[in-house]
Scaffold this motif. Structure first.
Motif, short mmCIF file in Angstrom:
data_model
loop_
_atom_site.label_atom_id
_atom_site.label_comp_id
_atom_site.label_asym_id
_atom_site.label_seq_id
_atom_site.Cartn_x
_atom_site.Cartn_y
_atom_site.Cartn_z
N THR B 4 0.84 -1.19 0.00
CA THR B 4 0.00 0.00 0.00
C THR B 4 0.88 1.24 0.00
OG1 THR B 4 -0.12 0.08 2.40
CG2 THR B 4 -1.87 -1.14 1.27
N ARG B 5 0.28 2.34 -0.39
CA ARG B 5 0.98 3.62 -0.39
C ARG B 5 0.13 4.64 0.35
NH1 ARG B 5 5.56 3.66 -4.28
NH2 ARG B 5 6.53 1.92 -3.23
N SER B 6 0.78 5.57 0.98
CA SER B 6 0.10 6.69 1.65
C SER B 6 -0.85 6.26 2.76
CB SER B 6 -0.70 7.54 0.65
OG SER B 6 -0.01 7.70 -0.53
N ILE B 7 -0.57 5.13 3.38
CA ILE B 7 -1.41 4.73 4.52
C ILE B 7 -0.53 4.66 5.77
CG2 ILE B 7 -2.84 2.90 5.53
CD1 ILE B 7 -3.79 2.22 2.74
N ASP B 8 -0.95 5.41 6.76
CA ASP B 8 -0.22 5.41 8.02
C ASP B 8 -0.96 4.50 8.99
OD1 ASP B 8 0.77 8.06 10.38
OD2 ASP B 8 1.13 5.88 10.33
N TYR B 9 -0.42 3.32 9.18
CA TYR B 9 -1.12 2.33 10.00
C TYR B 9 -1.20 2.73 11.47
CZ TYR B 9 -1.14 -0.45 5.83
OH TYR B 9 -1.36 -0.87 4.55
N SER B 10 -0.26 3.53 11.88
CA SER B 10 -0.26 3.90 13.31
C SER B 10 -1.46 4.78 13.65
CB SER B 10 1.04 4.60 13.67
OG SER B 10 1.15 5.81 12.93
N LEU B 12 -4.39 4.63 11.73
CA LEU B 12 -5.54 4.10 11.00
C LEU B 12 -6.72 3.88 11.94
CD1 LEU B 12 -5.79 3.27 7.97
CD2 LEU B 12 -5.54 0.91 8.74
N SER B 13 -7.87 4.51 11.58
CA SER B 13 -9.08 4.35 12.40
C SER B 13 -9.81 3.10 11.94
CB SER B 13 -9.98 5.57 12.20
OG SER B 13 -10.44 5.59 10.86
N ALA B 17 -9.89 1.44 8.34
CA ALA B 17 -9.49 0.03 8.24
C ALA B 17 -10.54 -0.77 7.50
CB ALA B 17 -9.26 -0.54 9.63
N LEU B 18 -11.80 -0.48 7.82
CA LEU B 18 -12.89 -1.15 7.11
C LEU B 18 -12.86 -0.81 5.62
CD1 LEU B 18 -16.03 -1.04 9.43
CD2 LEU B 18 -15.45 -2.91 7.86
N PHE B 136 -8.28 -6.01 12.38
CA PHE B 136 -7.25 -6.59 11.53
C PHE B 136 -6.90 -8.00 11.99
CE2 PHE B 136 -7.15 -3.37 8.76
CZ PHE B 136 -5.99 -2.69 8.45
N THR B 137 -6.96 -8.20 13.31
CA THR B 137 -6.69 -9.54 13.84
C THR B 137 -7.72 -10.52 13.29
OG1 THR B 137 -5.85 -8.50 15.83
CG2 THR B 137 -6.30 -10.88 15.94
N GLU B 138 -8.97 -10.03 13.30
CA GLU B 138 -10.07 -10.84 12.76
C GLU B 138 -9.82 -11.17 11.29
OE1 GLU B 138 -13.82 -8.81 13.32
OE2 GLU B 138 -14.56 -9.82 11.51
N LEU B 139 -9.43 -10.12 10.53
CA LEU B 139 -9.22 -10.31 9.09
C LEU B 139 -8.06 -11.27 8.84
CD1 LEU B 139 -9.70 -6.70 7.68
CD2 LEU B 139 -11.27 -8.64 7.51
N ARG B 140 -7.04 -11.13 9.66
CA ARG B 140 -5.88 -12.01 9.50
C ARG B 140 -6.30 -13.45 9.70
NH1 ARG B 140 -0.89 -11.63 13.57
NH2 ARG B 140 -2.61 -12.28 14.91
#
Lengths: 594, 175, 295
Positions: B4-10, B12-13, B17-18, B136-140
């Motif tokens: 991904t580009r231009s996404i700051d995971y720290s 991320l709401s 995320a959805l 994200f844990t769920e998605l993983r």
């Protein structure tokens, strides 16, 4: 005297061609009809050079045959031009006395000219200007003195020409001119030959050559884009565009090779502009592939081919009519490509405008087939009323068309509305690959056949264009001439001379040389029993093409010759005379009835 | 290589995320559609069929996430766009071959699911928001589950035959 | 159900996708290039109808048909002149040019230096796969020495051209290389090339899945590709760029080799200026013949 042909030869450094240009400019200003051609050796500078100028009070159609006046600044150079400067018993020969040749011993075999003058041209030049360089001005003075041509106009012209060089030079040249005039007055011709005064008003005629006329006509016709590659004898067209087209919001590009030259023009057409390229035989060969692309992509494009001696590098500075096969048939595949040929500088305007109209109307490349003779000779042209010309534009899509646009949609006349980048809704894929109505690639036999049929059908109306053919003479004539391009001018004069002798001859001059307008030729040949298709080529290419499509009467044969072997009106008249006599011979069937 | 580009995971709401997850599915769905189309054009029906199946799987998942997003966030505009994603779960173009067998197609999918797992796994290392983290844990876990399902299906497939289309197929055509 | 984006975007990548299905073999590198082009065009925001996409002949030259732009799939090696004619005729258009290594550096090679020095504002994307795929796998000008193909049964005697070095030596102001193995990088490079004011060149290592070896495929790129950035390269240094370009064939460097940040004005800009300055200096078209009157 109402018609005069002057031929002059010397080395490049003598300024012979410059003299010819001064002469024709003066004659044009005075209101004469005039033509001037030039011929050179193969050096870039300082080689042998010659020119011929024809002036007349009546319209002339070709630069003339036998010289009335021959000027030789030296004999070696004069003789190099052979049949291009033909001298007869009617010719007045003027030559540089310094050559040391006695008047009775000039090296023209088989001919005793009417009068011969050894003139100390170089000495007179030196006397006037301190150097023998002003020989050409002395020659102008001689011509003015002996033949009463355009004295004031020539002096005006010389003053304009040397304006930048200052008053001293202008005066020196005038002196040289006057010395020449004086010599002529002091050594009058045995039979005076004063040129009649011109009929037309002074300052009314245009003077230009075919290349400049073509470029100007193209711009008049709406051409906004030129790209090409330098090649003799068409480079002047590119030069005109690169100098002037910007003033009209257009653009011009000298490209890296002939393919890029036509490629960029094709791109400009794809972008919606009227575009043109120019070349000669060798370049036409290189452009072949993209010409085919233009045909299948159905893009308007004008390709000027100024024919020169071929094949291959051939004779770059000589006219020939041997590109017709290439113009008509080049490009692999089933391609029908219109070929239009001007016959003079004057009708280069008409035919160029028409070439663009044909290209736009039928969305096709068009070959504008000129030749070195028409392209590079200077010719006076009566003013052209540009308001009588219709300018056509390609059929653009309507709002409705753009709702569901198909670039190659089948239509009744075979012409589909054509969009270009920037037009919303008109997006399409142009391609050389066969395509369906939407421009998408296909290998379907059915679609391919339909597309070929469309591309041929759209051009069919050209065959009915009687306005692109000129017929001279009475309809029922049994003797005929067919000629195109610069040779048409030779045949126009020949036909007039023949008719004056009582020969019943008619002449057909096609502007549209391909596709062959079968009906028009059929009608023309219906009454014809004997005649000639006169062409400057070894094969007689138009004759061959006509035989492909039309039943040419058995008595109509080619009279053709390779380039650099000028065809003169007198020769054509002689052939017609003999043909007329032959027609009157009883046929064998008549004889057997006896 | 970051997917991904231009996404700051720290920062991320959950909403972002959805939205990101939805686009991941959408991207994968679009890619499976494209690959199925390629396979069909090249007359590889068995692989085309499988990719169409995966298209449905991704599509279903996408719709589930869309529902969830709508319930939580209604029509609030999204700040995540497809241009920020580069084949997160979508199989890379070079994964496929005209003569691939069904087994090979499944293996492609398997690698794609593993790639997605790795993506969420890596993202989790930076995510700070607790809701996002849980999501994200769920998605993983779901990716792991998908991977397992594909692997299971793969195990039920017979081995590739001795002679494949690659062996017997005509030579490529010149144009 | 679609999401509304808060990011202002006139066109999405899919707005540039046409309905025509690519004839490329599955696995072809060109799919990645196409996707990157969609992304780049979406990023730039020009409408499809204002874009002209010109190509020559070859597998990669089919690319314009797979976009919604105006396309012109012309003849082998002649895309550059045709594209320059389009751009000079209408400088408002966004003009892209694409083709393969053969189209560009074999038959089309003569046009490359002139397109560069002419410097019209257009972008040339070469899909370099070191083979002639469409015509069944013959040698290409970038094929390595010793390669065995139907026209080099015993191995090629010839060294390949170096497209990067040539283009740099010809004086191009923007030279980059990418691979579908790095899609974000490729999309970014193509977008940057299109944005660049003047002639820009992007060489894409876009392997042929049908005629290329396994070790040439995109998967293999990932293993040994290096970004020029990671090498500490300064794209303002043409000579350094040429030094790195010499490794073409051995190394796969991605990113911007060279970018001239103070380029000369483009030819289309100069042409427009001249047209403005000279507007009305000529006789009106209907009176153009008056310039030939002998006064």
């Amino acid at each position: 005297m109402d018609d005069l042909v002057i031929g002059m030869a010397g080395s490049g450094g003598d300024g012979i061609v410059s003299a010819g240009e001064s002469l024709i400019a003066a004659a044009a200003y005075e209101g004469y009809y005039a033509m001037m051609t030039k011929s050179f050796g193969s050096q870039v500078r300082g080689g042998e050079s010659s020119c011929r100028v024809r002036l007349s009070t009546r319209r002339v159609h070709n630069p003339g045959g036998i010289l009335d006046i021959a000027v030789a600044l030296n004999w070696d150079d004069f003789l190099k031009f052979g049949a291009e400067l033909p001298v007869s018993g009617q010719t007045v020969v003027i030559y540089e006395a310094k050559t040391g040749v006695a008047p009775g011993a000039i090296p023209l075999s088989g001919v005793t000219p009417k009068e011969v003058f050894a003139v100390p041209i170089g000495d007179m030049a030196k006397q006037a200007t301190g150097t023998d360089k002003a020989k050409n001005t002395v020659v102008l003075g001689l011509v003015a003195g002996w033949f009463g041509i355009a004295r004031e106009a020539m002096l005006r012209g010389l003053a304009k020409k040397f304006a930048k060089k200052g008053a001293a030079l202008i005066q020196a040249n005038e002196k040289a001119f006057v010395l020449g005039e004086l010599f002529a007055k002091e050594h009058p011709l045995a039979t005076p030959r004063a040129m009649d005064r011109a009929v037309a008003q002074a300052g009314s005629k245009l003077l230009t050559d075919g290349n400049d006329m073509c470029a100007a006509a193209a711009i008049f016709g709406g051409c906004d884009f030129f790209s090409g590659y330098p090649i003799t004898p068409s480079s002047e067209v590119m030069q005109f565009f690169t100098t002037h087209v910007w003033k009209y919001g257009g653009a011009a590009l000298q490209c890296e090779d002939e393919m890029a030259g036509i490629g960029a023009a094709l791109g400009a057409s794809f972008a919606g502009k009227k575009a043109m390229t120019a070349t000669s035989g060798p370049g036409l060969a290189l452009k072949t592939e993209i010409m085919g692309l233009a045909s299948i992509a159905e893009l308007p494009l004008v390709i000027l081919d100024v024919q020169r001696g071929g094949p291959s590098t051939g004779l770059p500075t000589k006219p020939e009519q041997s590109d017709l096969f290439a113009a008509a048939f080049s490009a692999h595949g089933d391609v029908l490509r219109p070929v239009l040929a001007p016959t003079s500088v004057a009708d280069t305007f008409d035919v160029t405008v028409e070439a663009f109209n044909v290209a736009e109307r039928y969305q096709t490349p068009v070959i504008l087939l000129s030749d070195q003779e028409v392209a590079q000779r200077k010719e006076t042209v009566d003013p052209i009323d540009t308001s009588r010309f219709q300018i056509e534009h390609r059929k653009l899509p309507t709002e409705t068309d753009l709702q569901d646009y198909a670039r190659f949609r089948q239509t009744e006349d075979g012409v589909s509305p054509i969009s270009h980048p920037g037009m919303l809704g008109g997006n399409y894929q142009g391609a050389g690959i066969e395509h369906n109505e939407h421009g998408n690639p296909t290998a379907s036999g059915k679609i391919h056949a339909a597309m070929n049929e469309k591309r041929f059908r759209k051009l069919a109306p050209l065959k009915g264009r009687k306005d692109l053919f000129h017929i001279d003479g009475h309809e029922g004539a049994t003797l005929a001439l067919v000629a195109w391009g610069s040779i048409a001018g030779v045949c126009r004069e020949a036909a007039a001379l023949a008719r004056a002798e009582g020969l019943d001859v008619k002449l057909l001059v096609p502007w549209l040389v391909y596709p062959v307008a079968e009906e028009i030729y059929r009608d023309f040949f219906a009454s014809v029993r004997s005649g000639f298709v006169v062409e400057q080529s070894h094969q007689g290419q138009l004759y061959r093409i006509l035989r492909m499509y039309v039943d040419v009467p058995a008595g109509v044969v080619p009279f053709c010759r390779s380039g650099a072997n000028p065809i003169m009106p007198g020769e054509v008249v002689a052939k017609l005379r003999n043909a007329a006599v032959a027609l009157q011979q009883p046929t064998t069937s008549m004889a057997s009835e006896d | 290589m970051s997917q991904t580009r231009s996404i700051d995971y720290s920062t991320l709401s959950l909403r972002d995320a959805l939205d990101l997850a939805i686009l991941v599915e959408e991207e994968a769905k679009d890619r499976y559609e494209e690959l199925a189309s390629q396979m069909a054009l090249h007359h590889n029906e068995e692989s085309a069929r499988f990719f169409r199946f995966m298209l449905q799987v991704e599509s279903t998942h996408e719709h589930q996430l869309l529902e969830r997003r709508r319930k939580l966030f209604g029509n609030k505009p999204s700040s995540v766009t497809r241009t920020m994603l580069f084949d997160v779960e979508a199989p890379d173009y070079d994964e496929v071959r005209a003569t691939m067998t069904e087994r090979q197609a499944l293996e492609t999918s398997l690698r794609a699911e593993r790639k997605a797992f790795a993506f969420f796994d890596a993202a989790l290392k930076s995510v700070t928001d607790p809701e996002t983290h849980a999501f994200f844990t769920e998605l993983r876990a779901e990716e792991a589950d998908h991977e397992a399902k594909v692997a299971e299906r793969l195990s039920r497939l017979p081995a590739d035959p001795l002679i494949t289309a690659e062996d017997v197929g005509d030579e490529p055509v010149a144009h | 159900m679609t999401l509304e984006s808060s990011v202002e975007r006139k066109y999405l990548a899919k707005d540039f996708r046409s309905e025509l299905k690519p004839i490329w073999c599955p696995g072809c590198g060109d799919f990645g290039v196409l996707q990157a082009v969609y992304r780049a065009l979406a990023g730039i925001g020009r409408a499809p109808h204002e874009i002209a996409f010109v190509s020559g002949i070859g597998c990669s030259s089919r690319i314009p048909g797979y976009t919604t732009a105006y396309g012109f799939n012309s003849v082998h090696g002649r895309a550059l002149p045709i594209a320059q004619g389009i751009k000079l005729a209408n400088p408002e258009l966004l003009v892209l040019v694409a083709g393969g290594d053969g189209d560009g550096f074999s038959i089309g090679g003569g046009h490359v230096p002139h397109a560069i020095r002419r410097n019209l504002d257009l972008t040339y994307i070469v899909m370099d796969n070191q083979i002639y795929g469409l015509t069944k796998g013959q040698l290409s000008p970038t094929s390595p020495r010793g390669l065995k193909t139907p026209t080099s049964e015993y191995g090629s005697f010839e060294d390949p051209v170096n497209p990067l070095l040539y283009v740099l030596a010809y004086g191009a102001n923007f030279v980059a290389q990418g691979t579908p193995a790095d899609m974000p990088g490729l999309a970014a490079i193509i977008e940057e090339a299109i944005r660049y004011p003047g002639f820009s060149f992007v060489n894409v290592q876009s392997p042929c899945v049908t005629y290329g070896e396994e070790e040439q495929q995109v998967k293999a790129h990932r293993a040994h590709m290096k970004t020029l950035e990671s090498l500490g390269h300064d794209p303002a240094d043409r000579l350094a760029a040429m030094g790195l370009a010499q490794a073409y064939g051995q190394e796969l460097y991605t990113g911007v080799f060279y970018r001239n940040d103070t380029p000369a004005p483009t030819l289309d800009a100069l042409a427009r200026e001249r047209q403005k300055t000279m507007a009305g200096q000529g006789l009106p078209r209907e009176r153009i013949l008056e310039s030939f009157v002998q006064r």
